[in-house]
Design a protein around this motif. Structure first.
Motif, mmCIF file in Angstrom:
data_model
loop_
_atom_site.group_PDB
_atom_site.id
_atom_site.type_symbol
_atom_site.label_atom_id
_atom_site.label_comp_id
_atom_site.label_asym_id
_atom_site.label_seq_id
_atom_site.Cartn_x
_atom_site.Cartn_y
_atom_site.Cartn_z
ATOM 1 N N ARG A 1 0.840 -1.199 0.000
ATOM 2 C CA ARG A 1 0.000 0.000 0.000
ATOM 3 C C ARG A 1 0.873 1.246 0.000
ATOM 4 N N LEU A 2 1.946 1.234 0.775
ATOM 5 C CA LEU A 2 2.838 2.385 0.807
ATOM 6 C C LEU A 2 3.574 2.570 -0.517
ATOM 7 N N GLU A 3 3.985 1.464 -1.130
ATOM 8 C CA GLU A 3 4.709 1.551 -2.395
ATOM 9 C C GLU A 3 3.797 1.935 -3.552
ATOM 10 N N ASN A 4 2.588 1.421 -3.571
ATOM 11 C CA ASN A 4 1.690 1.622 -4.704
ATOM 12 C C ASN A 4 0.538 2.559 -4.413
ATOM 13 N N GLY A 5 0.397 2.973 -3.177
ATOM 14 C CA GLY A 5 -0.758 3.750 -2.770
ATOM 15 C C GLY A 5 -0.667 5.199 -3.186
ATOM 16 N N SER A 6 -1.567 5.981 -2.630
ATOM 17 C CA SER A 6 -1.668 7.392 -2.996
ATOM 18 C C SER A 6 -0.796 8.283 -2.134
ATOM 19 N N THR A 7 0.089 7.703 -1.332
ATOM 20 C CA THR A 7 0.950 8.524 -0.499
ATOM 21 C C THR A 7 2.023 9.179 -1.347
ATOM 22 N N VAL A 8 2.578 10.271 -0.857
ATOM 23 C CA VAL A 8 3.611 11.012 -1.567
ATOM 24 C C VAL A 8 4.902 10.213 -1.527
ATOM 25 N N ASN A 9 5.615 10.187 -2.628
ATOM 26 C CA ASN A 9 6.928 9.562 -2.657
ATOM 27 C C ASN A 9 7.890 10.490 -1.932
ATOM 28 N N THR A 10 8.173 10.175 -0.687
ATOM 29 C CA THR A 10 8.899 11.102 0.178
ATOM 30 C C THR A 10 10.332 11.318 -0.268
ATOM 31 N N ARG A 11 10.944 10.355 -0.856
ATOM 32 C CA ARG A 11 12.353 10.496 -1.228
ATOM 33 C C ARG A 11 12.535 11.458 -2.403
#
Length: 115
Positions: free
Chosen positions: A38-48
């Motif tokens: 979910r973190l890799e493919n989800g709607s969260t911002v790519n923090t790096r």
């Protein structure tokens, strides 16, 4: 009862307890896998790639601040910090943006300093 019977019963109980524990651990591993996907493919911002933790909220690039709800989130975080709940503000930012603990803490600190 014979000694062999007692040993068999204890062995079976031990096997049962171990199977229950392994099942529980496997479920936790599967939950962690789902969270990672979910973190890799989800709607969260790519923090790096989109967030530079050395920049304060007022110094972030225009592309980062133009996200929908950016000002609303900053205002919400400021309100939480002003109530004395800095940890809650950091947690809220991490949930909203998927930032690491250090990145979120630095952002909230800079936001509070610049307000």
């Amino acid at each position: 009862m014979e000694m062999n019977t007692i040993i068999w019963i204890i062995s079976l109980l031990l096997i049962f307890v171990l199977l229950v524990r392994v099942s529980s651990l496997q479920r936790q591993v599967n939950e962690m896998k789902r969270d990672m996907e979910r973190l890799e493919n989800g709607s969260t911002v790519n923090t790096r790639s989109e967030f530079n933790s050395t920049l304060s909220p007022k110094e972030t690039p225009l592309s980062h601040t133009s996200q929908p709800g950016q000002a609303d989130l900053d205002q919400e975080l400021l309100a939480i910090v002003q109530k004395g709940n800095k940890i809650v503000a950091i947690k809220r930012l991490r949930e909203a943006r998927g930032l690491s603990l250090k990145e979120a803490k630095d952002y909230v600190d800079a936001l509070a300093r610049n307000s």
